[in-house]
Design an enzyme around this catalytic site. Sequence first.
Site, PDB file in Angstrom:
ATOM      1  N   HIS A 151      -4.770  -4.350   4.774  1.00 49.84           N
ATOM      2  CA  HIS A 151      -5.068  -4.015   5.988  1.00 49.84           C
ATOM      3  C   HIS A 151      -6.643  -3.558   5.939  1.00 49.84           C
ATOM      4  O   HIS A 151      -7.452  -3.628   5.099  1.00 49.84           O
ATOM      5  CB  HIS A 151      -4.487  -2.413   6.181  1.00 49.84           C
TER       6      HIS A 151
ATOM      7  N   CYS B 205      -2.997   5.847   4.910  1.00 44.82           N
ATOM      8  CA  CYS B 205      -1.631   5.388   5.293  1.00 44.82           C
ATOM      9  C   CYS B 205      -0.532   6.509   5.052  1.00 44.82           C
ATOM     10  O   CYS B 205       0.563   5.922   5.702  1.00 44.82           O
ATOM     11  CB  CYS B 205      -1.440   4.071   4.895  1.00 44.82           C
TER      12      CYS B 205
END
Length: 261
Positions: free
Chosen positions: A169, A254
């Site tokens: 990501h 996250c």
Amino acid sequence: MPSLPLILVRPPSPRLAEGELTHLDRVPVDPGLARQQWEGYVAAFADRGWDVVELEAAPEHPDGVFVEDALIVVDRLAVLTSPGAPSRRGELTSTAAGLDRLVDAGVALDVAAISGAGRLDGGDVLEVADVLYVGRSTRTNDQGIAQLAALVKPYGRRVVAVPVSKVLHLKSAVTALPDGTVVGHPPLVDDPGTFGSFLAVPEEHGTAVVDLGDGAVLMSADAPQTAKLYASRGLEVVTVPITEFERLEGCVTCLSVRVRG
Ligand code: GLY
């Protein structure tokens, strides 16, 4: 009623070790240690006055602990995403239910969703002042980016799409300090020149920071030189061990969705 700021979190699944891997090889993950590390992570927020709201456990979803990928909160807007990995789309049901409970409890959020062929993981969205950098990664596509841009425009945010090819990501490669400086470990960053102000950090696990408020940042315990670098800039640095999540391409961002109000 939950009070702001708050984090939304979900306890790790007993099947955590089966989580998706894109750039790393699979290595053993200790579920007991993961639970202990997750509790330490949550405590780091609670100790600094953040309210903690737990989403329903989702033992059937190995990656469900990485709640940030299914929900983005920008200002008063909460966007349910459409995760790029098919195995992760089932996480949305319990995430949406948790969000509904939060709104019913009086937290003022407008709720929207990425739809159709749009794909977007929250891990690809980095907010720096009024800009949302969005990674075009294996999980996030142009339709997802365009939908997000339209959703956040009324909230005074503009979207800048950036390439992500070396890590899972965007926020596996770069995050931002409270003063807006983007920080990243150069071997993981496609194009450091994309960002207005970029600070290179010496360790892979030093790239991810969460702004805890009042000049403090939360980061992995596995980047001691980077922690010193941040402290030398006047930041209070809070470190937590998160090795079991790093083995699954997770980081400090996250594991929670932050709602600041
Ligand atoms: N293991 C985290 C993810 O791939 O989404």
